[in-house]
Write a protein that holds these residues in place. Structure first.
Motif, PDB file in Angstrom:
ATOM      1  N   GLY A   9       5.909   4.410  -5.442  1.00  0.00           N
ATOM      2  CA  GLY A   9       5.145   3.634  -4.456  1.00  0.00           C
ATOM      3  C   GLY A   9       6.115   2.913  -3.536  1.00  0.00           C
ATOM      4  O   GLY A   9       7.333   3.121  -3.583  1.00  0.00           O
ATOM      5  N   GLY A  11       7.501   0.210  -3.441  1.00  0.00           N
ATOM      6  CA  GLY A  11       8.621  -0.550  -4.024  1.00  0.00           C
ATOM      7  C   GLY A  11       9.904   0.240  -4.076  1.00  0.00           C
ATOM      8  O   GLY A  11      10.994  -0.318  -4.038  1.00  0.00           O
ATOM      9  N   ALA A  14      11.416  -0.207  -0.659  1.00  0.00           N
ATOM     10  CA  ALA A  14      11.506  -1.591  -0.150  1.00  0.00           C
ATOM     11  C   ALA A  14      12.940  -1.939   0.218  1.00  0.00           C
ATOM     12  O   ALA A  14      13.214  -2.515   1.274  1.00  0.00           O
ATOM     13  CB  ALA A  14      10.965  -2.561  -1.197  1.00  0.00           C
ATOM     14  N   PHE A  21       3.153  -3.158   0.842  1.00  0.00           N
ATOM     15  CA  PHE A  21       1.827  -3.446   1.420  1.00  0.00           C
ATOM     16  C   PHE A  21       1.273  -4.792   0.964  1.00  0.00           C
ATOM     17  O   PHE A  21       0.660  -5.528   1.744  1.00  0.00           O
ATOM     18  CB  PHE A  21       0.844  -2.331   1.017  1.00  0.00           C
ATOM     19  N   ARG A  22       1.444  -5.082  -0.339  1.00  0.00           N
ATOM     20  CA  ARG A  22       0.708  -6.230  -0.905  1.00  0.00           C
ATOM     21  C   ARG A  22       1.627  -7.365  -1.353  1.00  0.00           C
ATOM     22  O   ARG A  22       1.158  -8.297  -1.976  1.00  0.00           O
ATOM     23  CB  ARG A  22      -0.167  -5.736  -2.073  1.00  0.00           C
ATOM     24  N   TRP A  28      -0.140  -5.220   4.760  1.00  0.00           N
ATOM     25  CA  TRP A  28      -1.561  -5.619   4.813  1.00  0.00           C
ATOM     26  C   TRP A  28      -1.730  -7.125   4.965  1.00  0.00           C
ATOM     27  O   TRP A  28      -2.843  -7.616   5.040  1.00  0.00           O
ATOM     28  CB  TRP A  28      -2.320  -5.093   3.599  1.00  0.00           C
ATOM     29  N   PHE A 148      -7.894   5.228   3.844  1.00  0.00           N
ATOM     30  CA  PHE A 148      -8.850   4.741   2.848  1.00  0.00           C
ATOM     31  C   PHE A 148     -10.200   5.411   3.080  1.00  0.00           C
ATOM     32  O   PHE A 148     -10.642   5.518   4.227  1.00  0.00           O
ATOM     33  CB  PHE A 148      -8.976   3.215   2.959  1.00  0.00           C
ATOM     34  N   GLY A 172       7.725   1.288  -8.684  1.00  0.00           N
ATOM     35  CA  GLY A 172       7.528   0.566  -7.427  1.00  0.00           C
ATOM     36  C   GLY A 172       6.136   0.662  -6.846  1.00  0.00           C
ATOM     37  O   GLY A 172       5.969   0.781  -5.629  1.00  0.00           O
ATOM     38  N   GLY A 175      -0.091  -0.348  -8.574  1.00  0.00           N
ATOM     39  CA  GLY A 175      -1.145   0.231  -9.423  1.00  0.00           C
ATOM     40  C   GLY A 175      -2.530  -0.298  -9.056  1.00  0.00           C
ATOM     41  O   GLY A 175      -3.383  -0.523  -9.912  1.00  0.00           O
ATOM     42  N   VAL A 177      -4.335   1.090  -6.226  1.00  0.00           N
ATOM     43  CA  VAL A 177      -5.100   2.029  -5.392  1.00  0.00           C
ATOM     44  C   VAL A 177      -5.402   3.309  -6.178  1.00  0.00           C
ATOM     45  O   VAL A 177      -4.496   3.938  -6.730  1.00  0.00           O
ATOM     46  CB  VAL A 177      -4.328   2.350  -4.092  1.00  0.00           C
ATOM     47  N   ASN A 199       9.476  -1.544 -12.232  1.00  0.00           N
ATOM     48  CA  ASN A 199       8.943  -2.318 -11.116  1.00  0.00           C
ATOM     49  C   ASN A 199       9.637  -3.675 -11.028  1.00  0.00           C
ATOM     50  O   ASN A 199      10.259  -4.126 -11.997  1.00  0.00           O
ATOM     51  CB  ASN A 199       7.426  -2.509 -11.298  1.00  0.00           C
ATOM     52  N   PRO A 216      14.888  -4.696  -9.404  1.00  0.00           N
ATOM     53  CA  PRO A 216      14.806  -3.963  -8.145  1.00  0.00           C
ATOM     54  C   PRO A 216      15.085  -2.471  -8.380  1.00  0.00           C
ATOM     55  O   PRO A 216      15.968  -2.126  -9.179  1.00  0.00           O
ATOM     56  CB  PRO A 216      15.877  -4.599  -7.272  1.00  0.00           C
ATOM     57  N   ALA A 217      14.335  -1.620  -7.704  1.00  0.00           N
ATOM     58  CA  ALA A 217      14.425  -0.164  -7.945  1.00  0.00           C
ATOM     59  C   ALA A 217      15.851   0.352  -7.780  1.00  0.00           C
ATOM     60  O   ALA A 217      16.290   1.220  -8.543  1.00  0.00           O
ATOM     61  CB  ALA A 217      13.486   0.565  -6.988  1.00  0.00           C
TER      62      ALA A 217
HETATM   63  N1  APR Z   1      11.978  -2.631  -6.488  1.00  0.00           N
HETATM   64  C1  APR Z   1      10.953  -2.272  -7.312  1.00  0.00           C
HETATM   65  N2  APR Z   1       9.663  -2.638  -7.101  1.00  0.00           N
HETATM   66  C2  APR Z   1       9.416  -3.374  -5.999  1.00  0.00           C
HETATM   67  C3  APR Z   1      10.428  -3.784  -5.097  1.00  0.00           C
HETATM   68  C4  APR Z   1      11.752  -3.372  -5.379  1.00  0.00           C
HETATM   69  N3  APR Z   1      12.787  -3.708  -4.572  1.00  0.00           N
HETATM   70  N4  APR Z   1       9.848  -4.521  -4.105  1.00  0.00           N
HETATM   71  C5  APR Z   1       8.525  -4.556  -4.389  1.00  0.00           C
HETATM   72  N5  APR Z   1       8.265  -3.875  -5.522  1.00  0.00           N
HETATM   73  C6  APR Z   1       6.975  -3.664  -6.182  1.00  0.00           C
HETATM   74  C7  APR Z   1       6.007  -4.807  -6.044  1.00  0.00           C
HETATM   75  O1  APR Z   1       6.168  -5.720  -7.130  1.00  0.00           O
HETATM   76  C8  APR Z   1       4.663  -4.079  -6.120  1.00  0.00           C
HETATM   77  O2  APR Z   1       4.217  -3.979  -7.473  1.00  0.00           O
HETATM   78  O3  APR Z   1       6.373  -2.564  -5.525  1.00  0.00           O
HETATM   79  C9  APR Z   1       4.952  -2.681  -5.585  1.00  0.00           C
HETATM   80  C10 APR Z   1       4.400  -2.436  -4.199  1.00  0.00           C
HETATM   81  O4  APR Z   1       2.988  -2.505  -4.290  1.00  0.00           O
HETATM   82  P1  APR Z   1       2.123  -2.235  -2.980  1.00  0.00           P
HETATM   83  O5  APR Z   1       2.649  -3.057  -1.856  1.00  0.00           O
HETATM   84  O6  APR Z   1       0.687  -2.364  -3.375  1.00  0.00           O
HETATM   85  O7  APR Z   1       2.441  -0.714  -2.593  1.00  0.00           O
HETATM   86  P2  APR Z   1       1.872   0.581  -3.305  1.00  0.00           P
HETATM   87  O8  APR Z   1       1.564   0.329  -4.747  1.00  0.00           O
HETATM   88  O9  APR Z   1       2.793   1.691  -2.988  1.00  0.00           O
HETATM   89  O10 APR Z   1       0.481   0.806  -2.521  1.00  0.00           O
HETATM   90  C11 APR Z   1      -0.261   1.967  -2.850  1.00  0.00           C
HETATM   91  O11 APR Z   1      -1.819   1.474  -1.081  1.00  0.00           O
HETATM   92  O12 APR Z   1      -2.206   0.740   1.047  1.00  0.00           O
HETATM   93  C12 APR Z   1      -2.096   1.847   0.269  1.00  0.00           C
HETATM   94  O13 APR Z   1      -1.522   3.959   1.052  1.00  0.00           O
HETATM   95  C13 APR Z   1      -0.980   2.730   0.729  1.00  0.00           C
HETATM   96  O14 APR Z   1       0.407   4.162  -0.596  1.00  0.00           O
HETATM   97  C14 APR Z   1      -0.071   2.834  -0.471  1.00  0.00           C
HETATM   98  C15 APR Z   1      -0.979   2.456  -1.623  1.00  0.00           C
END
Ligand code: APR
Length: 233
Positions: A9, A11, A14, A21-22, A28, A148, A172, A175, A177, A199, A216-217
């Motif tokens: 994802g 993360g 990042a 996104f969140r 978002w 969506f 990353g 969880g 969506v 994560n 961090p990833a």
């Molecule tokens: N290393 C590891 N994890 C990280 C890092 C990092 N440097 N920075 C952030 N994260 C984690 C956050 O803690 C969070 O749990 O990555 C996750 C990102 O979550 P979201 O922002 O919700 O992104 P994602 O899970 O990919 O969203 C899923 O939602 O909006 C839709 O289509 C969009 O593909 C996306 C889907």
């Protein structure tokens, strides 16, 4: 060697500067997803949607894969077709790090699609809704991104991989969506797979994962890949 399914994802990208996104300053929190990431938003104002994705496409083109992407590419070299890498991300950083056969379940920024005939083609850096489709010629160009309310891509292949893996790793992603958020349950229920979350912080339902690595990833993923490959021998 065992079969491994990895889901990534935002993360994982990042630390390449692509944001998430969140999280606190996530996409978002700056844009209304109903306006820029739904078919209804595109129908209302296609120019606004193209502007949003044109900016993300330029951002992704200027980013570099980080150590997490490179570590997953190394894992793919070692496992070959026993690794199934599915990403929710629409950037191409996994590919640019050397991963092959990456499954983009939410589409890709570097692809365009015709909303009229479904044709897809390599996206130019800046797209406009009046761009004519190279196949049917109609001005119905959209990003080849799953919005969506739309069906994700490659779901049959993903379900087959989840049903026959011995290890599922989620990297990353918050969880939150569907259907990606249900992959851990599918892997553990249908394949009796071990499940791991890598994560920045714990996510999802407690007990969903049999193992967890926090950090961090760019640090946690290379560390886990090296450990996994040294144990696999
Ligand atoms: N290393 C590891 N994890 C990280 C890092 C990092 N440097 N920075 C952030 N994260 C984690 C956050 O803690 C969070 O749990 O990555 C996750 C990102 O979550 P979201 O922002 O919700 O992104 P994602 O899970 O990919 O969203 C899923 O939602 O909006 C839709 O289509 C969009 O593909 C996306 C889907």
């Amino acid at each position: 060697m065992e079969r491994v399914v990895i889901l990534t994802g935002a993360g994982v990208s990042a630390e390449s500067g692509l944001g998430t996104f969140r999280d606190r300053d996530g996409l978002w929190t700056k844009y209304d997803l109903n306006e820029v990431a739904t078919p209804e938003g595109f129908a209302r104002d296609p120019s606004k949607v193209h502007e949003f994705y044109n900016a993300r496409r330029a951002n992704a083109a200027g980013a570099e894969p980080n150590a997490a992407h490179h570590a997953l590419a190394r894992l793919g070299q070692a496992l070959g077709d026993r690794l199934f890498l599915v990403t929710q991300n629409v950037d191409d950083l996994h590919e640019r790090a050397g991963s092959l056969g990456v499954v983009h379940m939410h589409g890709r920024l570097d692809r365009a699609r015709c909303a009229a005939c479904g044709e897809t083609w390599a996206a130019p850096m800046a797209m406009h809704h009046a761009d004519p489709c190279p196949c049917c010629g109609r001005p119905a160009t959209r990003p080849d991104i799953v919005w969506f309310g739309e069906d994700v891509q490659w779901m049959e292949e993903i379900e087959t991989a989840l049903a026959s893996c011995q290890l599922f790793v989620s990297i990353g992603t918050s969880g939150t969506v569907w259907p990606a958020s249900g992959f851990v349950a599918r892997a553990s229920f249908y394949a009796r797979a071990r499940t791991m979350e890598i994560n920045l912080e714990p996510t999802g339902v407690p007990g969903a994962f049999t193992d967890r690595r926090l950090g961090p990833a760019s640090e946690a993923v290379p560390a886990w890949v090296e450990e996994y490959l040294s144990r696999a021998g």
